[in-house]
Write a protein that holds these residues in place. Sequence first.
Motif, PDB file in Angstrom:
ATOM      1  N   GLY A   7       2.697   1.563  -3.470  1.00 51.26           N
ATOM      2  CA  GLY A   7       0.817   2.138  -4.247  1.00 51.26           C
ATOM      3  C   GLY A   7       0.873   3.158  -4.508  1.00 51.26           C
ATOM      4  O   GLY A   7       0.812   4.289  -5.427  1.00 51.26           O
ATOM      5  N   MET A   8       0.992   4.183  -2.934  1.00 49.95           N
ATOM      6  CA  MET A   8       0.497   5.354  -2.896  1.00 49.95           C
ATOM      7  C   MET A   8       1.685   6.203  -3.123  1.00 49.95           C
ATOM      8  O   MET A   8       1.587   7.133  -4.241  1.00 49.95           O
ATOM      9  CB  MET A   8       0.340   5.999  -1.018  1.00 49.95           C
TER      10      MET A   8
ATOM     11  N   ASP B 258      -9.418   6.101   3.371  1.00 48.26           N
ATOM     12  CA  ASP B 258      -9.740   4.877   2.895  1.00 48.26           C
ATOM     13  C   ASP B 258      -9.658   3.088   2.929  1.00 48.26           C
ATOM     14  O   ASP B 258     -10.491   2.456   3.959  1.00 48.26           O
ATOM     15  CB  ASP B 258      -9.764   4.609   0.919  1.00 48.26           C
TER      16      ASP B 258
ATOM     17  N   ILE C 187       0.783  -1.355   0.342  1.00 49.19           N
ATOM     18  CA  ILE C 187       0.343  -0.244   0.206  1.00 49.19           C
ATOM     19  C   ILE C 187       0.534   1.362  -0.137  1.00 49.19           C
ATOM     20  O   ILE C 187       1.022   1.853  -1.012  1.00 49.19           O
ATOM     21  CB  ILE C 187      -0.843  -0.048   1.117  1.00 49.19           C
TER      22      ILE C 187
ATOM     23  N   TYR D 159      -4.889  -0.849 -13.632  1.00 45.57           N
ATOM     24  CA  TYR D 159      -5.004  -0.443 -12.742  1.00 45.57           C
ATOM     25  C   TYR D 159      -6.341   0.253 -12.825  1.00 45.57           C
ATOM     26  O   TYR D 159      -7.096   0.552 -13.603  1.00 45.57           O
ATOM     27  CB  TYR D 159      -3.722   0.843 -12.795  1.00 45.57           C
TER      28      TYR D 159
ATOM     29  N   LEU E 144      -6.866   1.942  -4.555  1.00 41.86           N
ATOM     30  CA  LEU E 144      -6.343   2.203  -4.354  1.00 41.86           C
ATOM     31  C   LEU E 144      -5.790   2.588  -6.238  1.00 41.86           C
ATOM     32  O   LEU E 144      -4.843   1.667  -6.810  1.00 41.86           O
ATOM     33  CB  LEU E 144      -5.326   1.216  -3.386  1.00 41.86           C
ATOM     34  N   ASP E 145      -5.683   3.706  -5.939  1.00 47.65           N
ATOM     35  CA  ASP E 145      -4.917   3.710  -7.876  1.00 47.65           C
ATOM     36  C   ASP E 145      -2.996   4.069  -7.674  1.00 47.65           C
ATOM     37  O   ASP E 145      -3.511   3.292  -9.613  1.00 47.65           O
ATOM     38  CB  ASP E 145      -4.769   5.948  -8.370  1.00 47.65           C
ATOM     39  N   GLY E 146      -2.754   3.371  -7.380  1.00 53.46           N
ATOM     40  CA  GLY E 146      -1.357   2.809  -7.439  1.00 53.46           C
ATOM     41  C   GLY E 146      -0.732   1.057  -7.367  1.00 53.46           C
ATOM     42  O   GLY E 146       0.017   0.635  -7.536  1.00 53.46           O
ATOM     43  N   LEU E 147      -2.342   0.394  -7.200  1.00 50.50           N
ATOM     44  CA  LEU E 147      -1.610  -0.977  -7.535  1.00 50.50           C
ATOM     45  C   LEU E 147      -3.056  -1.624  -7.648  1.00 50.50           C
ATOM     46  O   LEU E 147      -3.829  -0.924  -8.710  1.00 50.50           O
ATOM     47  CB  LEU E 147      -2.434  -1.478  -6.429  1.00 50.50           C
TER      48      LEU E 147
ATOM     49  N   PHE F 139     -17.936   0.763  -2.063  1.00 45.52           N
ATOM     50  CA  PHE F 139     -18.170   2.882  -2.121  1.00 45.52           C
ATOM     51  C   PHE F 139     -19.057   2.901  -2.671  1.00 45.52           C
ATOM     52  O   PHE F 139     -18.667   2.841  -4.338  1.00 45.52           O
ATOM     53  CB  PHE F 139     -17.284   2.722  -1.386  1.00 45.52           C
TER      54      PHE F 139
ATOM     55  N   PHE G 204     -16.874  -3.761   2.526  1.00 46.86           N
ATOM     56  CA  PHE G 204     -17.334  -2.596   2.095  1.00 46.86           C
ATOM     57  C   PHE G 204     -17.134  -2.072   0.515  1.00 46.86           C
ATOM     58  O   PHE G 204     -16.306  -2.832  -0.254  1.00 46.86           O
ATOM     59  CB  PHE G 204     -16.474  -1.379   2.991  1.00 46.86           C
TER      60      PHE G 204
ATOM     61  N   VAL H 107      -6.229  -6.051  -1.136  1.00 41.00           N
ATOM     62  CA  VAL H 107      -6.254  -5.258   0.615  1.00 41.00           C
ATOM     63  C   VAL H 107      -6.435  -5.559   1.988  1.00 41.00           C
ATOM     64  O   VAL H 107      -5.484  -5.488   2.660  1.00 41.00           O
ATOM     65  CB  VAL H 107      -5.839  -4.182   0.083  1.00 41.00           C
TER      66      VAL H 107
ATOM     67  N   MET I 229     -13.123   3.417  -4.008  1.00 38.40           N
ATOM     68  CA  MET I 229     -12.361   3.535  -3.105  1.00 38.40           C
ATOM     69  C   MET I 229     -11.262   2.739  -3.420  1.00 38.40           C
ATOM     70  O   MET I 229     -10.723   1.452  -2.060  1.00 38.40           O
ATOM     71  CB  MET I 229     -12.534   3.282  -1.324  1.00 38.40           C
TER      72      MET I 229
ATOM     73  N   ARG J 263     -13.261  -7.207  -3.507  1.00 40.22           N
ATOM     74  CA  ARG J 263     -12.367  -6.973  -2.268  1.00 40.22           C
ATOM     75  C   ARG J 263     -13.781  -7.591  -1.207  1.00 40.22           C
ATOM     76  O   ARG J 263     -12.328  -7.473   0.030  1.00 40.22           O
ATOM     77  CB  ARG J 263     -11.270  -5.176  -2.347  1.00 40.22           C
TER      78      ARG J 263
ATOM     79  N   LYS K 299       3.350   5.363  -5.636  1.00 45.10           N
ATOM     80  CA  LYS K 299       4.033   5.425  -7.020  1.00 45.10           C
ATOM     81  C   LYS K 299       3.398   6.657  -7.499  1.00 45.10           C
ATOM     82  O   LYS K 299       3.791   7.306  -8.762  1.00 45.10           O
ATOM     83  CB  LYS K 299       3.523   4.422  -7.262  1.00 45.10           C
ATOM     84  N   PHE K 300       2.363   6.839  -7.214  1.00 44.43           N
ATOM     85  CA  PHE K 300       1.029   8.162  -7.935  1.00 44.43           C
ATOM     86  C   PHE K 300       1.844   9.708  -7.721  1.00 44.43           C
ATOM     87  O   PHE K 300       1.190  10.538  -7.799  1.00 44.43           O
ATOM     88  CB  PHE K 300      -0.217   7.277  -7.163  1.00 44.43           C
TER      89      PHE K 300
END
Lengths: 701, 252
Positions: free
Chosen positions: A275-276, A612, A272, B138, B95-98, B89, B87, B106, B93, B154, A278-279
């Motif tokens: 990944g964060m 989140d 995680i 992605y 994660l953009d980097g994954l 939503f 959850f 996750v 929600m 998820r 990286k952006f």
Amino acid sequence: MTMLNLFTKLKKYNKGNYRQFSFCYALSVILVSTLTLFMLSPFVQSRLPIGGDSRKMLYMVYAVAVLGCVLFIIYATGLFLRFKSREVGIFMALGTPKRVLAKTLTKEIVLLILKLGIAGIIIGGVIAFVFGKVYEGFVQSATGDSFSLPLTGFIGSFLFVTITVCIVMGMAVRFLKRANLIEILNEERRTEPIKKNVDTKYLVWGIILIAVGLLGGLIIPYIVSTMLKRSLSGFPYIFYVLVFIGLYRVMVYSIAVHKKGRHPQKYYKNLISFGMMKFQGISVVRNMLIVTLLIAGSLFAIFFSATNLIQGLGSAASEANDISYRYLGDAEKLTQEQVEKLAEDYQVGIDNYREAEFLRLLGSGVSRENYDKSGKLIEEYRKQDYIKNFISADEFERVTGIAVNVQPGMYQYISREGNNENYWFLPDDLDLVQNPDSGLQKPLSYAGTVEYSSFFYHYGQDGNANYILNDEDYAELEKGLSDEMHMTHILFDLSDTGDTYGFSKDLYARYCNSVSDSMKKMSAYDEYREATDSEYSYSELVEIEPERLGMEIDWKYAPVFVPIQEKSFVQSYATLLLIFIFVAIVCLVSAGVIGYTRSITVAIKSKSVLMDVKKLGADRTYLNRVLKEQVKKVYVLPTIVAVVLMFVYYTLTLWQNDGTITLNEYPMIAVNVLTCLAVCIYQYVLYRYSLKKAGKVIFEF
Amino acid sequence: MLKVNHLFKSYQTGKITYEVLKDVCFEVEKGEFVAVMGASGSGKTTMLNCISCFHSYDKGEITLNGCNLSKLDETEIAKVRNEQLGFVFQDFMLLDGLTVFENVCVPKVIRNEDYQPMEQKAATLLKMFGIDHIADKYPAEISGGQKQRVAVARSLMNDPLVILADEPTGNLDSRSSEAVIQAFIEAKKKLGATILMVTHDTFSASYCDRVIMMKDGAVDCELINKGDRKAFLEDILIVLKKLNGGDDNDNA
């Protein structure tokens, strides 16, 4: 109600962003103006060594500090404009013409940075003045001059402010020129992923580029100059660009690549945070690079200061005699009795008083000053090269206690411990000697080198070279030589009792007053070259100031008084050291502030994502760990890379000077290691502090 | 499975107190797919946030499989969210980097669970929802419907007792919405998942076993799906019309 009124009102609600920009900008101006005002002060300038590497290095490091501050301002402006984007975007969406917005934004920023700039210069002036006065007390001026703030320093500081105003304005104009309204509105939330296709090959090439850059910049010029006797002039600097590109690649790789490899569990553990990060890739890499350069700059400044200090202290300690001075034949020498009488006044005992006689003869040599068009060193043999100094083998043995065996027609060159050969001057260049008065010539052959520090002046080359002759050759060549072409070298030691410094100071003043005009010459001066060269540039008389102890004057007959050297060494180098340390502080402070600001930005940007993740069941410990991993990126790699790279580079520089690491360079390396350690600790403390503050951003607001 | 007993929640703005939830009571049985509907401001999302432990509440009790959630500390709440609740939503929600695959992992990554069973489970879920072909993509590279199916996958990663879905079709077109609802039905049928979904979308709600209608912070009525989806949809529309004072402004 005008647009400027609206902007002013909005400013009140966004104090934090304005405060951050103001702090970064003002800090940069304060640092640059303090440094400029201090460095350009005539009091400081007159105490800097004339010419040489130190001054060059000083200006280089000064340039690095100024560049660091400029980069810092660019970074702060980028953040500021990003935060402003939403306000500007909303105004644009509501139909405000870009022209009006540009005018208002420009006016607001110019007013802000002019205020900050002027305040920064005033504060910088106060700091420089206080610093200068402390320095003035430290160096104890004997000539009565005092530290004052120079007009040129203020002009330089205003120039810096003007340039940075232009940069900030340029960035603001570019920012407003963008046409995409949605892009402007979302600027604050924009992600900056690394789009490059980064793989292991990318990293390997990065490391190769760093290695090639470092080795190319240092080793290639060394090999080319020593083996091929060619100069590459400024060409090797191109190699350092490779280091920069290589560093960029390593940083990009560290952010963009996260592979499972052989440790999949570890991979998922950091999934995680990675990944964060990286952006926000591009801006993180940019920051890491700036921090790396600033830390490297500060380390270079400290390493260079430490090297100079150790070198200077070491040279005083390695002198063969406590007192060593010379007289040409036309000077009114201080007699042994006068010296002993003076010593008595200071309760100082004189041991081992000796006078060595030298002949000043015209020797042959090889001139190596220029390169041809292809960069090859031009070597020109000159039958009559310089007036050089010669002592007989018998006299040398008597004075130094070192036994030498010089056959007729042979000579030995006198060097000093730690002096390494360079290709500009070789001990065996001499093959003919001539009595300039009688015209008698004698061919000679080189028979080795003997070390004796007191008979090694300046760089021991050209007109400052000393040789030992066979006694018979010496006697033959002395015939018909005028008094002026004789030189007496006086050597003695001092007992540990009494006021040796007071005695040395007094003796120095008397020595300065007793020398003849023909001795008041620069170290490169040579009477034969002066007579033969129509455009000779070393004829000027050296102004000797008996009260100033003259250690930093470029004087051919400067004496060596160890007690003065030891005591005044720190003073002689104080200016240089202070400025270098100052530059190091500037770089470290800038690196620290950038690292801290980046950490807070990371926290602000990560907040929503972390929230989140919290919703998905992450507890505080986990969120803390994710944040920690990200803040760590800002500090760990830049610190490690800068420390390792600069340490390797500087050690290679020490090696490159003479092709080996000499014994007296080991303490320098040890000091450099300690410095690296101190910088790592500094970065660690900052990291902990940044992490704490970043945690507050995430969990307390 | 999930019990909400006499739940009260209010907000204080200055001196004014707004009662958002007033004595809300309902239950969700294991394996049930329940929708909560109501006009904007009726308190449905607040109620869901209280069940998710994102918000505290003034009075009442929420029990999950017999465990009173109000008695838990921060760490225990995190554990419940991770292991017993899933959850989904409205804004996905993810994660953009994954990648899609990593996003599904996750909930187990947070617990630092053994990677091998985790990868197997993620692969199974991706296949079940027909999104295994985008596993390496992605979030920015996939459609909204696909994103929400990733979110559903998820939410099932830790075999939760209940999946809480907040407007899962709110950002989707009708085709994507149907795909997401089908994913929930699939989860219910194949994995026995229990789902509580807050929605405005009557079409989505018509697939549920039961719909709880909320009005002004309280449960107004409950509708049971007797097996005929179209008839159930009609029932929902009639009740909504009544709740909205005669105007059907829903997006069905």
